[in-house]
Write an enzyme that holds these catalytic residues in place. Structure first.
Site: not given
Length: 487
Positions: A137-138, A141, A203, A207
Site C-alpha cells: 500500500h505504501e 502511494h 486511498e 489499495d
C-alpha cells in the site's frame, strides 16, 4: 488480534495517510470499476528535489526518533520491498528503509523513496502476507506521487507539509502517540485543504496498486483484506468515543468491500510466502518490544500460533541474553541445518558469538556465511565488528567496502571511524565520523568534523583524502541547506 500497548489512530495514520496527502475523508465517490480510479495524468518520475527532500527528511527523523538497530530485520524488510518494487510502478526509485524502536502500529512512506516501519508493525501483523500488504500500500502511494499530486500548489506546499509530517511523526515515535499523529494530520490538512477531494481516491488507488503488486509478486491479496478487517476490529474496541483521528480516517465498509472485490479478481503469480521466516523476524521484533520481559515475547509468539522453528529461534535468542551462549549456539546451528536457505540463522549465531565476546568464533562463522553470500550485510557487519578486536586493518578494509556499497548506512560509518582510528588512518577515520554525523542529522557537527579530517590529511600529506574531504564539504553544505528547509 492481540492487544497492544498502543492505540489505533497511529496505525490508521500509517496505513491511510502516511504519505502526507491523505488527510480527511471527503464524501465517498461512487464507482463500479474495480480498476484504478482515473485521477488525471500522474507522472511517476521522481524529481531530484523530491529525492533531496526525502533524504533530508530521513536525516532529521534519524536525529530525533528512536532507531531500531537490527541489520538482520532491516535486510529482511529491504528484501520484501525489493520483491514488491518491480510490480509497484515506482520506476527505479531508490528506496531506503528506516526502522523505529516503537511498539505502536505504524508504517510510512515519504517522497523520494523513504519507507519506514515501527517494530510494532511486526507485533500486529501475524503473518507475512498481512505485513507485506502494508508495504504494498505504501509503495502504491510512492509510485503515484500522491504527495506531489495532493495539491495544485505542490511546489509551495510540499515542503511545509513534509515538515509538519516530520514533527508529528517525531512526537509519535517518541511516545506522544495519537497527539503526534493528530498534529501531523492537522498541519497537513491546513496546507492542502484545496485538494481534499482527492484523498479517498488516493486511498483507493494505493489499495488497488498494492493489491495488484501483491498478486504479481506471489502474495495472496486477501491478506490486505484481512488487515482492513483487523483495523475495523480495533476500531470497535475504541468504544463510543474514539479519538478524533479515528473519526476522520475510518476504514469504511465500502473500502473493505472494494478491496475484497478487487482481490477476488486477481490471480496470484508463482505463489510465494515464508511464514516461518516471517515468524522469526517477528520474534526479533517482539524481543525488542519486550526487552525487559523477554518471556512475554515468547508467550505471545506461542499464543499466536507461530511456527515451532520460530519459537525455538526466540528461545535461543533469550538464552543468549541470559548468558547461555553454548545452548543458544547449539539451537541456532540445529535450526540452520533444518532451514539452510535462511541466512539470518547463521548470521544470528555469529552475532551471538560476537555479543558473548567470542570474537574468533564470530569471525569464523561470519566468514563461512559470506563465502556463500558475499554481500550479506548483517554478516559483513558482524565480521567487521569482530575483526576490530583482532585485526583492525582487516576491519578497516572491509568497512571501506561496506560503506562504499551502502553509503546511507550509519552503522557502517560508525564502525569505520573506529576501525580507521585503531589502524592509523586518522584522516579517513575523521571523515567516516563526519559521514555518520551527517547521516544522523547532525550536519553542522559533521562539517566541523571535516575540518578535523582535513587537518589530519594535511599532516599525513594524504592528497586522496584531502580531495575527498573537499568534495564532501560542498555536499555537506548542500545537505545543511536541505535540513534548514525543515527548521
Amino acid at each position: 488480534m492481540p492487544t497492544l500497548r498502543t492505540t489505533y489512530p497511529g496505525w490508521i495514520c500509517a496505513f491511510a495517510c502516511a504519505c502526507g496527502s491523505l488527510l480527511f475523508s471527503p464524501p465517498s465517490v461512487a464507482t463500479n470499476d474495480y480498476g484504478l480510479p482515473s485521477l488525471g495524468a500522474a507522472s511517476t518520475s521522481v524529481s531530484n528535489e523530491e529525492y533531496r527532500l526525502g533524504r533530508a527528511w530521513l536525516r532529521q527523523f534519524r536525529a530525533q526518533a528512536p532507531q531500531w538497530q537490527d541489520p538482520i530485520t532491516n535486510d529482511y524488510l529491504q528484501s520484501l520491498i525489493a520483491r514488491l518494487a518491480p510490480h509497484s510502478d515506482i520506476n527505479g526509485l531508490r528506496t531506503i528503509t528506516v526502522m523505529v524502536d516503537n511498539a505502536s502500529l505504524n508504517a510510512f512512506a515519504v517522497p523520494g523513496g523513504v519507507v519506514g516501519i515501527n517494530s510494532g508493525l511486526f507485533a500486529f501483523a501475524e503473518d507475512e502476507g498481512a505485513f507485506v500488504s502494508v508495504l504494498a500500500h505504501e509503495l502504491g502511494h510512492l509510485s503515484q506521487r500522491h504527495y506531489a499530486r495532493g495539491s495544485a500548489r505542490a511546489a509551495q506546499t510540499q515542503l511545509p507539509a513534509m515538515a509538519a509530517m516530520l514533527a508529528g511523526m517525531l512526537i509519535a515515535a517518541s511516545g506522544g502517540g495519537d497527539a503526534g499523529m493528530a498534529a501531523a494530520m492537522g498541519s497537513q490538512a491546513a496546507l492542502i485543504q484545496d485538494q481534499l477531494s482527492y484523498s479517498r481516491l488516493f486511498e483507493q488507488e494505493a489499495d488497488n496498486i498494492g493489491l495488484q503488486a501483491m498478486a504479481d509478486a506471489g502474495y495472496d491479496p486477501e491478506a490486505m483484506v484481512r488487515m482492513f478487517s483487523a483495523m475495523q476490529r480495533m476500531a470497535r474496541l475504541q468504544g463510543d468515543t474514539p479519538p478524533e483521528f479515528l473519526l476522520t480516517h475510518p476504514v469504511t465498509d465500502n473500502r473493505l468491500s472494494a478491496a475484497q472485490a478487487r482481490a477476488a479478481q486477481l490471480n496470484v503469480a508463482d505463489a510465494y510466502t515464508s511464514d516461518t521466516l516471517y515468524d522469526m523476524m517477528r520474534a526479533r521484533a517482539l524481543l525488542s518490544i519486550y526487552t525487559n520481559t523477554p518471556q512475554q515475547a515468547a508467550s505471545r509468539l506461542a499464543q499466536e500460533g507461530a511456527e515451532q522453528a520460530a519459537q525455538d529461534y526466540l528461545a535461543a535468542l533469550i538464552d543468549a541474553r541470559n548468558g547461555q551462549t553454548d545452548s543458544a549456539l547449539g539451537q541456532l546451528d540445529r535450526l540452520a541445518n533444518e532451514h539452510p536457505d535462511f541466512a539470518m540463522l547463521p548470521a544470528s549465531a555469529a552475532s551471538v558469538a560476537l555479543e558473548a565476546g567470542r570474537y574468533d568464533q564470530a569471525i569464523q562463522r561470519s566468514q563461512q556465511l559470506l563465502r556463500f553470500m558475499p554481500n550479506y550485510l548483517p554478516a559483513q557487519l558482524v565480521l567487521a565488528e569482530a575483526q576490530l578486536q583482532r585485526d583492525p586493518q582487516a576491519a578497516y578494509d572491509l568497512l571501506r567496502d561496506i560503506t562504499s556499497q551502502n553509503p546511507e548506512n550509519p552503522q557502517g560509518f560508525n564502525l569505520l571511524a573506529e576501525a580507521a582510528g585503531r589502524s592509523g588512518h586518522d584522516s579517513w577515520g575523521h571523515l567516516a565520523r563526519a559521514e555518520h554525523l551527517q547521516l544522523t542529522g547532525r550536519v553542522d557537527r559533521g562539517i566541523r568534523q571535516l575540518s578535523i579530517a582535513r587537518d589530519a590529511a594535511e599532516r599525513e600529506n594524504n592528497q586522496q583524502a584531502l580531495a575527498r574531504i573537499e568534495q564532501r564539504r560542498e555536499e555537506f553544505i548542500e545537505y545543511r541547506e536541505a535540513l534548514e528547509d525543515f527548521s
